[in-house]
Design an enzyme around this catalytic site. Structure first.
Site, PDB file in Angstrom:
ATOM      1  N   GLY A  78     -19.802   7.345   6.237  1.00 50.46           N
ATOM      2  CA  GLY A  78     -18.939   7.610   5.072  1.00 50.46           C
ATOM      3  C   GLY A  78     -19.664   7.171   3.807  1.00 50.46           C
ATOM      4  O   GLY A  78     -19.800   5.974   3.550  1.00 50.46           O
ATOM      5  N   GLY A 104     -18.885   7.866   0.527  1.00 47.88           N
ATOM      6  CA  GLY A 104     -18.055   8.189  -0.639  1.00 47.88           C
ATOM      7  C   GLY A 104     -18.304   7.170  -1.736  1.00 47.88           C
ATOM      8  O   GLY A 104     -19.421   6.681  -1.919  1.00 47.88           O
ATOM      9  N   LYS A 147       0.869  -1.177   0.000  1.00 42.59           N
ATOM     10  CA  LYS A 147       0.000   0.000   0.000  1.00 42.59           C
ATOM     11  C   LYS A 147       0.907   1.228   0.000  1.00 42.59           C
ATOM     12  O   LYS A 147       2.014   1.186   0.549  1.00 42.59           O
ATOM     13  CB  LYS A 147      -0.864  -0.007   1.274  1.00 42.59           C
ATOM     14  CG  LYS A 147      -2.103   0.830   1.177  1.00 42.59           C
ATOM     15  CD  LYS A 147      -3.307   0.023   0.752  1.00 42.59           C
ATOM     16  CE  LYS A 147      -4.540   0.898   0.688  1.00 42.59           C
ATOM     17  NZ  LYS A 147      -5.727   0.170   0.293  1.00 42.59           N
ATOM     18  N   VAL A 165     -17.565   3.982  -2.091  1.00 39.19           N
ATOM     19  CA  VAL A 165     -18.097   2.680  -1.679  1.00 39.19           C
ATOM     20  C   VAL A 165     -19.409   2.850  -0.923  1.00 39.19           C
ATOM     21  O   VAL A 165     -20.396   2.154  -1.181  1.00 39.19           O
ATOM     22  CB  VAL A 165     -17.080   1.914  -0.790  1.00 39.19           C
ATOM     23  CG1 VAL A 165     -17.643   0.559  -0.397  1.00 39.19           C
ATOM     24  CG2 VAL A 165     -15.750   1.745  -1.501  1.00 39.19           C
TER      25      VAL A 165
HETATM   26  P1  NAD Z   1     -13.995   7.939  -0.417  1.00 35.73           P
HETATM   27  O1  NAD Z   1     -12.904   8.908  -0.159  1.00 35.73           O
HETATM   28  O2  NAD Z   1     -14.688   7.976  -1.729  1.00 35.73           O
HETATM   29  O3  NAD Z   1     -15.136   8.088   0.702  1.00 35.73           O
HETATM   30  C1  NAD Z   1     -14.895   8.271   2.040  1.00 35.73           C
HETATM   31  C2  NAD Z   1     -16.047   9.095   2.593  1.00 35.73           C
HETATM   32  O4  NAD Z   1     -15.915   9.157   4.010  1.00 35.73           O
HETATM   33  C3  NAD Z   1     -16.066  10.545   2.072  1.00 35.73           C
HETATM   34  O5  NAD Z   1     -17.375  10.882   1.631  1.00 35.73           O
HETATM   35  C4  NAD Z   1     -15.665  11.360   3.307  1.00 35.73           C
HETATM   36  O6  NAD Z   1     -16.252  12.649   3.325  1.00 35.73           O
HETATM   37  C5  NAD Z   1     -16.175  10.493   4.430  1.00 35.73           C
HETATM   38  N1  NAD Z   1     -15.521  10.693   5.717  1.00 35.73           N
HETATM   39  C6  NAD Z   1     -14.211  10.926   5.991  1.00 35.73           C
HETATM   40  N2  NAD Z   1     -14.020  11.043   7.318  1.00 35.73           N
HETATM   41  C7  NAD Z   1     -15.244  10.878   7.898  1.00 35.73           C
HETATM   42  C8  NAD Z   1     -15.689  10.862   9.224  1.00 35.73           C
HETATM   43  N3  NAD Z   1     -14.856  11.075  10.242  1.00 35.73           N
HETATM   44  N4  NAD Z   1     -17.004  10.632   9.463  1.00 35.73           N
HETATM   45  C9  NAD Z   1     -17.866  10.436   8.442  1.00 35.73           C
HETATM   46  N5  NAD Z   1     -17.497  10.419   7.154  1.00 35.73           N
HETATM   47  C10 NAD Z   1     -16.196  10.646   6.883  1.00 35.73           C
HETATM   48  O7  NAD Z   1     -13.397   6.488  -0.110  1.00 35.73           O
HETATM   49  P2  NAD Z   1     -13.956   5.083  -0.596  1.00 35.73           P
HETATM   50  O8  NAD Z   1     -13.239   4.705  -1.825  1.00 35.73           O
HETATM   51  O9  NAD Z   1     -15.438   5.108  -0.563  1.00 35.73           O
HETATM   52  O10 NAD Z   1     -13.414   4.126   0.558  1.00 35.73           O
HETATM   53  C11 NAD Z   1     -14.021   4.111   1.840  1.00 35.73           C
HETATM   54  C12 NAD Z   1     -13.234   3.183   2.751  1.00 35.73           C
HETATM   55  O11 NAD Z   1     -13.218   1.869   2.203  1.00 35.73           O
HETATM   56  C13 NAD Z   1     -11.770   3.557   2.932  1.00 35.73           C
HETATM   57  O12 NAD Z   1     -11.362   3.246   4.237  1.00 35.73           O
HETATM   58  C14 NAD Z   1     -11.032   2.667   1.943  1.00 35.73           C
HETATM   59  O13 NAD Z   1      -9.707   2.402   2.324  1.00 35.73           O
HETATM   60  C15 NAD Z   1     -11.884   1.421   2.030  1.00 35.73           C
HETATM   61  N6  NAD Z   1     -11.809   0.597   0.839  1.00 35.73           N
HETATM   62  C16 NAD Z   1     -12.155   1.106  -0.366  1.00 35.73           C
HETATM   63  C17 NAD Z   1     -12.081   0.303  -1.500  1.00 35.73           C
HETATM   64  C18 NAD Z   1     -12.493   0.814  -2.858  1.00 35.73           C
HETATM   65  O14 NAD Z   1     -12.673   0.002  -3.777  1.00 35.73           O
HETATM   66  N7  NAD Z   1     -12.686   2.106  -3.027  1.00 35.73           N
HETATM   67  C19 NAD Z   1     -11.650  -1.026  -1.383  1.00 35.73           C
HETATM   68  C20 NAD Z   1     -11.327  -1.534  -0.113  1.00 35.73           C
HETATM   69  C21 NAD Z   1     -11.399  -0.703   0.992  1.00 35.73           C
END
Ligand code: NAD
Length: 367
Positions: free
Chosen positions: A194, A196, A94, A198
């Site tokens: 959250g 975002g 990572k 996902v």
């Molecule tokens: P993203 O950046 O698109 O979304 C994250 C969301 O969380 C954002 O909307 C942000 O505003 C919100 N956020 C941040 N801090 C916060 C808090 N304290 N309280 C509430 N909301 C908060 O990220 P993503 O791609 O949706 O990924 C989300 C999580 O899943 C991450 O931890 C990432 O590592 C994990 N993940 C993602 C993937 C993927 O395919 N994108 C795969 C495996 C794991």
């Protein structure tokens, strides 16, 4: 930096990398610095026994470099076990880039980061994570082939988040079946923290099935949009973890299950996308078990994304991606049953399976 926080006479007492709590016999840790573009990045390569270390790059405004290093170490370790438990021939890696993705990300910085990835000759393959977009992967692809998650027009598998969300949904249903005796999500109360890439897609699956979804995010615009689109309720209180829900889905950042929250959580199931949800997997995993809360291990149920990018490397198609992702349901049930039978936490149960696969491959490799 070390000299900022301790007297230089004491430097010999500090083990800044190998002595970190989150250091877990990582094979290699690479510090990348480029003055011209302002790039400061850390690539953690945890283990490459099963294959090249694949894992996304996160761009985040870390409070300091220790926090960034800790994140790179914890996240890369998680990737090793994620690939192992999902049956993929990949190791764990990572990368983190220190900076605000909204204001500090430039094409030059992305390309320079790509050059550092390239210098590792394929031992580390990058992809997207928080703060990164498919278009960033396209830029990195201009300087190195060791990148996945490019846009479909560039021959990539596209944004992995919808598949990640689908896997989380499968894992959540399995955890509900284990805890409540049914995987039917209709009228189940689910808190998604959250929304975002996902989180939003997860909300869609849940609302499609008739679940009552409560959403929380630090971004008010996203809350408004997602609430309007799917009819989800915006969380209004000031004690999120105490909210009386069936399922808590952490989909923002890690370590939300910690000393401050673990005894407040009212949900009976925890299943979400965020990596490293347990601040301390031994302590907090055990407390959840003692409190009768079913925890679906994050590295198991958020593997959809890695399955999606692995397809790019192996050349398999959408159907196989969906089949492998749906299998997260069965693996989650198997791990939860195993933890119950052996009176160990679900996290330990999942780690045991992953570690056994790595140890077996190591034996084969040394024959
Ligand atoms: P993203 O950046 O698109 O979304 C994250 C969301 O969380 C954002 O909307 C942000 O505003 C919100 N956020 C941040 N801090 C916060 C808090 N304290 N309280 C509430 N909301 C908060 O990220 P993503 O791609 O949706 O990924 C989300 C999580 O899943 C991450 O931890 C990432 O590592 C994990 N993940 C993602 C993937 C993927 O395919 N994108 C795969 C495996 C794991």
């Amino acid at each position: 930096m070390i000299s900022d926080i301790i007297n230089s006479n004491d430097l010999h007492k500090v083990n800044p990398v190998f002595g970190q709590l989150s250091f877990d016999e990582h094979e290699q840790v690479v510090f990348c610095n480029d003055k011209d573009t302002g790039l400061k990045a850390i690539i953690g390569i945890h283990n490459t026994i099963l294959g090249p270390a694949l894992g996304g790059t996160r761009m985040w405004s870390y409070k300091n470099e220790w926090e960034a290093l800790n994140d790179a170490l914890r996240l890369s370790r998680g990737m090793t076990f994620k690939a192992a438990i999902t049956g993929l021939n990949l190791g764990g890696g990572k990368a983190v880039i220190i900076g605000d993705a909204r204001t500090q990300k430039t094409p030059e910085l992305m390309k320079k980061f790509g050059e550092f990835v390239h210098s590792l000759s394929g031992k580390y393959i990058t992809a997207e994570d928080v703060g990164m977009e498919t278009s960033d992967m396209d830029l990195i692809r201009t300087v190195t082939p060791y990148v996945t998650g490019m846009s479909e027009s560039q021959g990539g598998a596209g944004n992995p988040s919808p598949i990640t969300a689908y896997g989380v949904y499968m894992g959540m249903k399995a955890a509900c079946k284990f805890q409540f005796g049914s995987d039917d999500m209709e009228d189940r109360k689910v808190l998604v923290q959250g929304i975002g890439h996902v989180g939003e897609s997860l909300v869609e699956h849940l609302t499609d099935e008739g679940a009552q979804v409560i959403i929380d995010d630090i971004n008010p615009e996203r809350l408004y949009d997602v609430s309007k689109k799917y009819g989800a309720t915006i969380y209004q209180g000031n004690s999120l973890y105490s909210e009386q829900v069936d399922v808590y889905a952490p989909c923002a950042l890690g370590a939300t299950i910690n000393d401050d929250t673990v005894y407040n959580i009212k949900a009976k199931v925890i299943a979400g996308a965020a990596n490293n949800q347990l601040a301390n997997e031994n302590i907090h995993g055990k407390i959840l078990q003692e409190r009768g809360i079913t925890y679906a291990p994050d590295f198991l149920i958020n593997a959809g994304g890695i399955i999606n990018v692995y397809a790019e490397l192996e050349g398999y198609g959408k159907q196989e991606i969906i089949r492998k992702t749906e299998n997260i349901f069965n693996t989650t049930i198997e791990i939860l049953e195993n933890s119950k039978a052996n009176n160990i936490t679900s996290n330990e149960s999942a780690l045991n399976i992953a570690r056994t696969r790595i140890a077996d491959r190591k034996k084969e490799n040394t024959k």
